[in-house]
Design a protein around this motif. Structure first.
Motif, PDB file in Angstrom:
ATOM      1  N   ARG A   7     -12.033  37.177  14.112  1.00 49.64           N
ATOM      2  CA  ARG A   7     -12.508  36.454  12.948  1.00 49.64           C
ATOM      3  C   ARG A   7     -14.046  36.455  12.914  1.00 49.64           C
ATOM      4  O   ARG A   7     -14.658  36.493  11.869  1.00 49.64           O
ATOM      5  CB  ARG A   7     -11.963  35.028  12.971  1.00 49.64           C
ATOM      6  N   LEU A   8     -14.653  36.424  14.084  1.00 46.65           N
ATOM      7  CA  LEU A   8     -16.104  36.363  14.138  1.00 46.65           C
ATOM      8  C   LEU A   8     -16.750  37.745  14.079  1.00 46.65           C
ATOM      9  O   LEU A   8     -17.937  37.857  13.823  1.00 46.65           O
ATOM     10  CB  LEU A   8     -16.546  35.677  15.433  1.00 46.65           C
ATOM     11  N   SER A   9     -15.962  38.771  14.314  1.00 50.47           N
ATOM     12  CA  SER A   9     -16.575  40.084  14.456  1.00 50.47           C
ATOM     13  C   SER A   9     -16.902  40.697  13.107  1.00 50.47           C
ATOM     14  O   SER A   9     -16.361  40.315  12.074  1.00 50.47           O
ATOM     15  CB  SER A   9     -15.639  41.002  15.228  1.00 50.47           C
ATOM     16  N   LYS A  10     -17.822  41.677  13.130  1.00 50.10           N
ATOM     17  CA  LYS A  10     -18.208  42.397  11.928  1.00 50.10           C
ATOM     18  C   LYS A  10     -17.058  43.291  11.488  1.00 50.10           C
ATOM     19  O   LYS A  10     -16.693  43.349  10.335  1.00 50.10           O
ATOM     20  CB  LYS A  10     -19.433  43.261  12.250  1.00 50.10           C
ATOM     21  N   MET A  11     -16.532  43.997  12.469  1.00 52.59           N
ATOM     22  CA  MET A  11     -15.436  44.908  12.161  1.00 52.59           C
ATOM     23  C   MET A  11     -14.405  44.844  13.275  1.00 52.59           C
ATOM     24  O   MET A  11     -14.769  44.792  14.452  1.00 52.59           O
ATOM     25  CB  MET A  11     -15.969  46.330  12.042  1.00 52.59           C
ATOM     26  N   ALA A  12     -13.154  44.796  12.907  1.00 51.04           N
ATOM     27  CA  ALA A  12     -12.114  44.755  13.924  1.00 51.04           C
ATOM     28  C   ALA A  12     -10.938  45.619  13.506  1.00 51.04           C
ATOM     29  O   ALA A  12     -10.549  45.635  12.341  1.00 51.04           O
ATOM     30  CB  ALA A  12     -11.648  43.322  14.130  1.00 51.04           C
ATOM     31  N   LEU A  13     -10.418  46.378  14.462  1.00 46.74           N
ATOM     32  CA  LEU A  13      -9.215  47.166  14.221  1.00 46.74           C
ATOM     33  C   LEU A  13      -8.095  46.524  15.014  1.00 46.74           C
ATOM     34  O   LEU A  13      -8.257  46.235  16.207  1.00 46.74           O
ATOM     35  CB  LEU A  13      -9.402  48.604  14.716  1.00 46.74           C
ATOM     36  N   ASP A  14      -6.990  46.259  14.353  1.00 51.39           N
ATOM     37  CA  ASP A  14      -5.897  45.603  15.035  1.00 51.39           C
ATOM     38  C   ASP A  14      -4.652  46.485  14.962  1.00 51.39           C
ATOM     39  O   ASP A  14      -4.074  46.640  13.896  1.00 51.39           O
ATOM     40  CB  ASP A  14      -5.650  44.235  14.381  1.00 51.39           C
ATOM     41  N   ASN A  15      -4.289  47.045  16.081  1.00 50.24           N
ATOM     42  CA  ASN A  15      -3.088  47.886  16.162  1.00 50.24           C
ATOM     43  C   ASN A  15      -3.022  48.935  15.067  1.00 50.24           C
ATOM     44  O   ASN A  15      -1.971  49.178  14.487  1.00 50.24           O
ATOM     45  CB  ASN A  15      -1.831  47.013  16.072  1.00 50.24           C
TER      46      ASN A  15
END
Lengths: 381, 349
Positions: A7-15
């Motif tokens: 939630r805090l990150s700029k960009m996140a890839l989840d699975n």
């Protein structure tokens, strides 16, 4: 399920699973990036680095999983809003006809201009700045169809910069660039990340540069992510050699460089080196395809890491310890087995005194002793 | 540095103004020549007099101008603009300057479809309305466009696609001729003439309907200048800049079809204008900016077709050439030159 970190990150890839025509090529990709972090994808050709980058930049629909920007699912974002957050630099190199470099860079202002795409004074200033950042002023007025590949690469970077993105995705940005501009491009990215907190996701072929510029490394291999972590965790001889299917020793984590294949066969020559004196001889022998052995080297000697990649046998002693009986015995056995001895000329002091003994031993045994590169090339062993 | 860019952009502005001014002058000249020259010569003085005091002149000249020459020249202008713009849109779509409704076989496909429908209808009804003609031509245009797109999906090489287009063109023309052979005598005269392309027999109704369709479409195309400008960079970049690619591609194809259908419906297939005029526009303006090229293509096409029609009417008067004879004589060499240029560039790379 969003974790607090995502939630805090700029960009996140989840699975994330990516691929073409609804068939997943690479599955379960997960990582997250803070503002200003640089992540580099490395891996062999065709491993799927571009496919991942295309999916991140929404050019390719994800098979499953999500890409999040500032905690929002990218799939649900309007493409206009994404365009203000993310810029791309692709390997596709269409050169539109009759378009000047400045015009191509100006295209980066597209998400900010009005209905007819007219540039304001502010837009023009940003375009000019972007061109100055990549040092392209001298050919800014030239046509895109007339400049070199390296110049085009810099113009494409300027185009991405003047989009004022928070995230920038680059597919092999250093290709076509000479070493000076490679370094310059990476320095531009580094300083953008540092000062403007722009998050960078890119793929690189130059693993030595990847190690130096990145905060995080993702190793892409075929259908999976082989590894993910900080550069110092990834750039070990074993991990890199396994990632690229190299022979052990071909990649040197110490130098971040690779060596060509080791000459095959029985050693025909023994090189007495040390302190960097041996390396030029190893390289000549490698180019001539002559198998050789080397010694006696301390394990913390620069010669050691090259010898390990190129020599059939390396007689080595532990770091900072005096060469002992054991090594001398092994080295004499090597000398007995060959006709030619190379004396690379390393000065002798307390620790490597044994190498003088070896030289004397070789002279006594009537071996040919060479001490310069020309002689070695002319020998035609 | 700043000084240099300033003068360069000022140079470009001057060039743009000059080109559009030249086009305006040519437009007026072409209009006046078209009104004046013909089997009955009407002097400039007479034209002026007719325009200012229509009641004092003799009716023959008045009728020639208002019933024949004026609608004809206006139709040529509107349809010329339409053709040129239609070509520009296809060139944008394929990212290749050698694309146009005629060379890709779209005009001939529309012609065949329209001829078959008209012949079939003429057996049953006495006259076919303009609306039906335009709609039929549009359907024919879309159908042949879909065929071309199906080929384009398989053939990535533009030269091969052009060969395919020309073959389609021949097949469609053969089929059209075949059907015309079986048509009633009274239809044949009109159809044969029309199937080779002509602005003759233009009526005020034709002008009104075609102008309404073409001008609306041209305005819509002009409003797409911004996305079109970025589409040239390739779909990856265009998408990343926030353009929705699919709707844009559909719009390009749809507008191009409407424009070329309008031409086919009112004047039959006209060759090479769609390639020649956008090419000339790019060359003289030295730019790829759609915001300049779209109006330049439109007005350039209008002027080009007015002049070509004038040539078709007058060179071998009283024999009238088909308009395609003239446009092909000018346009085909330009296409050949363009292809040669691209060959050279490719082999250099």
């Amino acid at each position: 399920m969003k974790t607090e970190k995502q939630r805090l990150s700029k960009m996140a890839l989840d699975n994330l699973s990516v691929g073409y025509h609804k068939k997943a090529l690479i599955e379960d990709i997960s990582f997250s990036l803070q503002p200003g972090e640089i992540l580099t994808l490395i891996g062999p050709n065709g491993a799927g680095k571009s496919t991942i980058l295309k999916s991140i930049s929404k050019q390719l629909a994800a098979i499953s999983g999500v890409v999040m920007i500032d905690g929002h699912d990218m799939q649900a974002m309007r493409s206009k809003d994404i365009a203000r957050k993310m810029a791309v630099m692709l390997t596709n190199r269409t050169r539109p006809e009759l378009m000047s470099c400045t015009e191509l860079v100006s295209a980066g202002r597209y998400p900010y201009t009005g209905g007819f795409g007219l540039l304001t004074e502010n837009d023009k200033r940003i375009v000019e700045q972007a061109i100055a950042t990549v040092h392209a002023q001298s050919f800014a007025d030239a046509l895109v169809s007339e400049i070199s590949d390296g110049q085009l690469q810099r113009i494409l970077l300027a185009r991405a910069l003047c989009q004022e993105p928070e995230i920038i995705v680059l597919d092999e940005p250093t290709s076509y660039l000479d070493v000076k501009y490679k370094i310059e491009l990476l320095e531009i990215l580094r300083s953008m990340a540092k000062t403007k907190h722009i998050t960078v996701v890119m793929s690189l072929h130059e693993i030595d540069l990847a190690e130096k510029v990145s905060d995080k490394i993702v190793c892409v291999k075929g259908d999976h992510i082989a590894d993910y972590g900080a550069p110092h965790e990834i750039f070990t001889d074993e991990k890199i050699s396994a990632l690229y299917d190299l022979e052990t020793g071909a990649f040197s984590a110490l130098f971040g460089s690779v060596e060509l294949a080791k000459p095959q066969g029985k050693a025909r020559c023994f090189v007495i080196g040390g302190n960097g004196y041996g390396i030029p001889f190893y390289r000549v022998l490698q180019k001539e395809g002559i198998a050789f052995s080397a010694g006696i080297l301390a394990e913390n000697d620069v010669d050691y890491s090259v010898a390990r990649a190129l020599a059939q046998t390396v007689i080595a002693a532990a770091a900072f310890s005096v060469f002992g009986e054991e090594q001398i015995k092994a080295a004499k056995a090597q000398i007995d087995a060959v006709e030619v001895i190379v004396h690379a000329g390393c000065p002798v002091a307390d620790i490597n005194r044994a190498n003088t003994l070896l030289l004397e031993y070789a002279q006594k045994s009537g071996k040919t002793i060479l001490s310069n590169l020309e002689e070695l090339t002319e020998m035609r062993l | 540095m700043k000084g240099v860019t300033m003068t360069l952009s000022r140079k470009n502005t001057i060039r743009t103004v000059l080109v559009f001014a030249a086009m305006a002058v040519l437009f007026v000249c072409a209009a006046v020549w078209n009104i004046s020259i013909g089997s009955v010569k009407i002097s400039f003085g007479q034209i002026f007099q007719i325009l200012t005091h229509p009641d004092t002149v003799d009716m023959t000249a008045y009728n020639i101008i208002f019933k024949i020459r004026l609608p004809r020249l206006l139709l040529a202008a509107v349809l010329g603009g339409a053709l040129s713009l239609s070509g520009f849109l296809l060139q944008t779509f394929f990212r290749n300057p050698i694309a146009g409704p005629f060379v890709l076989g779209i005009s001939s496909g529309a012609k065949m479809f329209l001829a078959i429908v008209l012949i079939a209808l003429s057996q049953r009804v006495s006259s076919v309305s303009v609306g039906v003609t335009v709609l039929t031509a549009f359907l024919g245009s879309m159908l042949s466009m879909l065929v071309v797109l199906a080929f384009a999906g398989k053939i990535k090489n533009m030269s091969v696609l052009l060969v395919v287009g020309i073959m389609i063109s021949y097949i469609c023309s053969a089929v059209t001729d075949f059907f015309i052979n079986f048509a009633n005598d009274s239809d044949i005269v009109n159809l044969t003439h029309w199937s080779h392309g002509s602005f003759s027999a233009a009526s005020w109704q034709d002008v009104a309907v075609s102008a309404a369709i073409v001008l609306t479409t041209a305005l819509a195309v002009f409003c797409l200048s911004k996305p079109i400008s970025v589409y040239a960079l390739g779909e990856g970049y265009a998408g990343s800049l926030g353009i929705r690619i699919k709707p844009l591609r559909i719009a390009l194809i749809l507008f191009s079809s409407v424009l070329s259908a309008c031409v086919t419906a009112f004047a039959g297939p006209i060759s090479f204008v769609g390639i020649a005029v956008p090419h000339i526009a790019r060359t003289v303006l030295k730019t790829s900016k759609p915001i300049l090229l779209i109006p330049a293509c439109f007005f350039g096409g209008a002027v080009f077709c007015m002049l070509c029609d004038l040539a078709a009417r007058t060179i071998f008067a009283p024999v009238e050439l088909s308009i395609s004879t003239v446009t092909a004589a000018i346009g085909a060499p330009i296409v050949i030159w363009l292809m040669m240029q691209r060959r050279v560039k490719h082999s250099e790379n």
